[in-house]
Design an enzyme around this catalytic site. Structure first.
Site, PDB file in Angstrom:
ATOM      1  N   ASN A  86       1.366   0.389  -7.121  1.00 24.07           N
ATOM      2  CA  ASN A  86       2.441  -0.098  -6.249  1.00 24.07           C
ATOM      3  C   ASN A  86       3.477   1.028  -6.104  1.00 24.07           C
ATOM      4  O   ASN A  86       4.075   1.462  -7.096  1.00 24.07           O
ATOM      5  CB  ASN A  86       3.061  -1.347  -6.889  1.00 24.07           C
ATOM      6  CG  ASN A  86       4.195  -1.929  -6.069  1.00 24.07           C
ATOM      7  OD1 ASN A  86       5.008  -1.191  -5.511  1.00 24.07           O
ATOM      8  ND2 ASN A  86       4.280  -3.234  -6.013  1.00 24.07           N
TER       9      ASN A  86
ATOM     10  N   GLY B 291       3.406  -1.040 -10.696  1.00 21.77           N
ATOM     11  CA  GLY B 291       4.353  -0.127 -10.075  1.00 21.77           C
ATOM     12  C   GLY B 291       5.392   0.385 -11.035  1.00 21.77           C
ATOM     13  O   GLY B 291       5.397   1.547 -11.431  1.00 21.77           O
ATOM     14  N   HIS B 292       6.288  -0.488 -11.449  1.00 25.44           N
ATOM     15  CA  HIS B 292       7.501  -0.075 -12.163  1.00 25.44           C
ATOM     16  C   HIS B 292       7.194   0.746 -13.417  1.00 25.44           C
ATOM     17  O   HIS B 292       7.695   1.866 -13.578  1.00 25.44           O
ATOM     18  CB  HIS B 292       8.314  -1.329 -12.496  1.00 25.44           C
ATOM     19  CG  HIS B 292       9.667  -1.024 -13.023  1.00 25.44           C
ATOM     20  ND1 HIS B 292      10.750  -0.769 -12.210  1.00 25.44           N
ATOM     21  CD2 HIS B 292      10.121  -0.913 -14.290  1.00 25.44           C
ATOM     22  CE1 HIS B 292      11.806  -0.510 -12.958  1.00 25.44           C
ATOM     23  NE2 HIS B 292      11.452  -0.597 -14.226  1.00 25.44           N
TER      24      HIS B 292
ATOM     25  N   HIS C   7       2.546  -7.663 -12.443  1.00 25.81           N
ATOM     26  CA  HIS C   7       3.975  -7.745 -12.716  1.00 25.81           C
ATOM     27  C   HIS C   7       4.275  -7.363 -14.154  1.00 25.81           C
ATOM     28  O   HIS C   7       3.837  -8.018 -15.085  1.00 25.81           O
ATOM     29  CB  HIS C   7       4.597  -9.115 -12.419  1.00 25.81           C
ATOM     30  CG  HIS C   7       6.008  -8.945 -11.922  1.00 25.81           C
ATOM     31  ND1 HIS C   7       7.061  -8.716 -12.759  1.00 25.81           N
ATOM     32  CD2 HIS C   7       6.490  -8.863 -10.671  1.00 25.81           C
ATOM     33  CE1 HIS C   7       8.143  -8.534 -12.026  1.00 25.81           C
ATOM     34  NE2 HIS C   7       7.827  -8.604 -10.764  1.00 25.81           N
TER      35      HIS C   7
ATOM     36  N   HIS D 193       5.162  -3.518  -1.019  1.00 21.51           N
ATOM     37  CA  HIS D 193       5.797  -4.835  -0.897  1.00 21.51           C
ATOM     38  C   HIS D 193       7.034  -4.663  -0.018  1.00 21.51           C
ATOM     39  O   HIS D 193       8.143  -4.458  -0.530  1.00 21.51           O
ATOM     40  CB  HIS D 193       6.161  -5.342  -2.294  1.00 21.51           C
ATOM     41  CG  HIS D 193       6.564  -6.776  -2.348  1.00 21.51           C
ATOM     42  ND1 HIS D 193       6.225  -7.615  -3.396  1.00 21.51           N
ATOM     43  CD2 HIS D 193       7.264  -7.547  -1.498  1.00 21.51           C
ATOM     44  CE1 HIS D 193       6.721  -8.815  -3.174  1.00 21.51           C
ATOM     45  NE2 HIS D 193       7.364  -8.798  -2.030  1.00 21.51           N
TER      46      HIS D 193
ATOM     47  N   ARG E 174      10.006  -5.697   1.476  1.00 18.33           N
ATOM     48  CA  ARG E 174      10.887  -6.874   1.381  1.00 18.33           C
ATOM     49  C   ARG E 174      11.785  -6.946   2.603  1.00 18.33           C
ATOM     50  O   ARG E 174      12.027  -5.931   3.269  1.00 18.33           O
ATOM     51  CB  ARG E 174      11.717  -6.800   0.099  1.00 18.33           C
ATOM     52  CG  ARG E 174      10.874  -6.916  -1.160  1.00 18.33           C
ATOM     53  CD  ARG E 174      11.708  -6.882  -2.431  1.00 18.33           C
ATOM     54  NE  ARG E 174      10.850  -6.769  -3.603  1.00 18.33           N
ATOM     55  CZ  ARG E 174      10.256  -7.788  -4.211  1.00 18.33           C
ATOM     56  NH1 ARG E 174      10.446  -9.019  -3.789  1.00 18.33           N
ATOM     57  NH2 ARG E 174       9.481  -7.593  -5.262  1.00 18.33           N
TER      58      ARG E 174
ATOM     59  N   GLU F  96       1.886  -6.762   0.101  1.00 23.30           N
ATOM     60  CA  GLU F  96       2.371  -8.004  -0.502  1.00 23.30           C
ATOM     61  C   GLU F  96       3.619  -8.472   0.214  1.00 23.30           C
ATOM     62  O   GLU F  96       4.406  -7.630   0.673  1.00 23.30           O
ATOM     63  CB  GLU F  96       2.833  -7.766  -1.935  1.00 23.30           C
ATOM     64  CG  GLU F  96       1.862  -7.223  -2.884  1.00 23.30           C
ATOM     65  CD  GLU F  96       2.550  -6.932  -4.223  1.00 23.30           C
ATOM     66  OE1 GLU F  96       1.804  -6.800  -5.188  1.00 23.30           O
ATOM     67  OE2 GLU F  96       3.798  -6.845  -4.301  1.00 23.30           O
TER      68      GLU F  96
HETATM   69  N1  PXP Z   1       2.625  -8.164  -7.898  1.00 26.43           N
HETATM   70  C1  PXP Z   1       3.647  -8.643  -7.155  1.00 26.43           C
HETATM   71  C2  PXP Z   1       3.406  -9.845  -6.320  1.00 26.43           C
HETATM   72  C3  PXP Z   1       4.890  -8.000  -7.137  1.00 26.43           C
HETATM   73  O1  PXP Z   1       5.896  -8.492  -6.391  1.00 26.43           O
HETATM   74  C4  PXP Z   1       5.065  -6.835  -7.908  1.00 26.43           C
HETATM   75  C5  PXP Z   1       6.383  -6.119  -7.864  1.00 26.43           C
HETATM   76  O2  PXP Z   1       6.619  -5.647  -6.569  1.00 26.43           O
HETATM   77  C6  PXP Z   1       3.968  -6.369  -8.663  1.00 26.43           C
HETATM   78  C7  PXP Z   1       2.772  -7.053  -8.646  1.00 26.43           C
HETATM   79  C8  PXP Z   1       4.052  -5.121  -9.497  1.00 26.43           C
HETATM   80  O3  PXP Z   1       4.973  -5.313 -10.520  1.00 26.43           O
HETATM   81  P1  PXP Z   1       5.508  -4.076 -11.362  1.00 26.43           P
HETATM   82  O4  PXP Z   1       6.277  -3.203 -10.429  1.00 26.43           O
HETATM   83  O5  PXP Z   1       6.364  -4.729 -12.397  1.00 26.43           O
HETATM   84  O6  PXP Z   1       4.307  -3.385 -11.944  1.00 26.43           O
END
Ligand code: PXP
Length: 240
Positions: free
Chosen positions: A7, A213-214, A190, A43, A45, A70
């Site tokens: 991500n 991602g994070h 997530h 994603h 937003r 997403e």
């Molecule tokens: N899945 C969804 C639906 C998300 O909204 C996010 C964050 O944008 C992620 C996965 C990835 O999460 P993270 O950035 O914490 O790895």
């Protein structure tokens, strides 16, 4: 095998901080693939503080692995996705000003809406995944909408993992088994990171894809992007 989708929202956040094109999001997406990412997730937003709507055409043009968009299926989001069809669209019930996604769909209550959106996306050949909490009833509801996959919201697992991993994981294994029995595909995401990813994958039968991602981008500050992606791939391949 579980695929790693990177991500890149936080890369866009860094770029947006200065208003220019550094780092170059499209180049980062390309490089993530060269370094071993098996998918690119974005994603966009509604407030466009991360990936912007106008980033999507260029990203779609360069991603050769799996492009996953997403978001909350507002009319604007759906127009964007239909105009730039990704391989997969993950529908997320997040509010306009939400910091990050923090819950899945109630697939029973929103069944009619989700069925319509899924059918619309299917007409363009887009695979549909629904973001859900680890609840077999929500997985069953997702299956009934015609969606191809669910993405399990792993926030609670990652939060509780350090205390009691087995307990944190139990609802996810149950939801995964329900998904496998129903024949709906399984993604997760997530707050997954290098500490909690391996255990999650080992106890989540049939896990097709994780989107991260994070933590991955935070790790890249220390290890570099190429090393970090290799490290996550190794964890997913069972080599710590
Ligand atoms: N899945 C969804 C639906 C998300 O909204 C996010 C964050 O944008 C992620 C996965 C990835 O999460 P993270 O950035 O914490 O790895």
């Amino acid at each position: 095998m579980t695929r790693l989708s990177v991500n890149i929202n936080k890369v866009a956040l860094l770029r947006n901080a200065r208003g220019g094109n550094l780092p170059n999001l499209v180049q980062v997406a390309r490089d993530c693939e060269i370094f071993g990412a098996e998918g690119i997730t974005v994603h966009p937003r509604p407030d466009q503080r991360h990936v912007r709507f106008d980033d999507i055409p260029a990203l779609r043009a360069v991603v050769t692995t799996e492009f996953n968009i997403e978001g909350n299926p507002t009319p604007e989001f759906l127009d964007l996705v239909l105009a730039n069809p990704p391989h997969q669209c993950t529908l997320v019930p997040d509010a306009t000003d939400q910091l990050t996604s923090d819950h899945g769909w109630d697939t029973l209550r929103h069944a009619d809406f989700l069925r319509d959106v899924t059918a619309t996306l299917h007409q363009k050949g887009i695979r549909v995944s629904l973001f859900v909490d680890p609840d077999p009833r929500m997985v069953e509801g997702a299956k009934a909408t015609g969606a191809d996959r669910v993405e399990l919201y792993t926030g609670p697992y990652t939060h509780d993992f350090s205390g009691d991993p087995a307990r944190a994981m139990a609802p996810y294994t149950e939801a995964a088994l329900a998904a496998n029995a129903l024949g709906i595909g399984l993604n997760a995401g997530h707050d997954l990171n290098m500490d909690n990813l391996r255990y999650f994958q080992e106890h989540c039968p049939g896990l097709l894809e994780v989107s991260i991602g994070h933590a991955l981008l935070a790790d890249a500050l220390y290890y570099g992007l190429a090393n970090t992606i290799r490290m996550y791939r190794r964890l997913l391949a069972g080599n710590p």
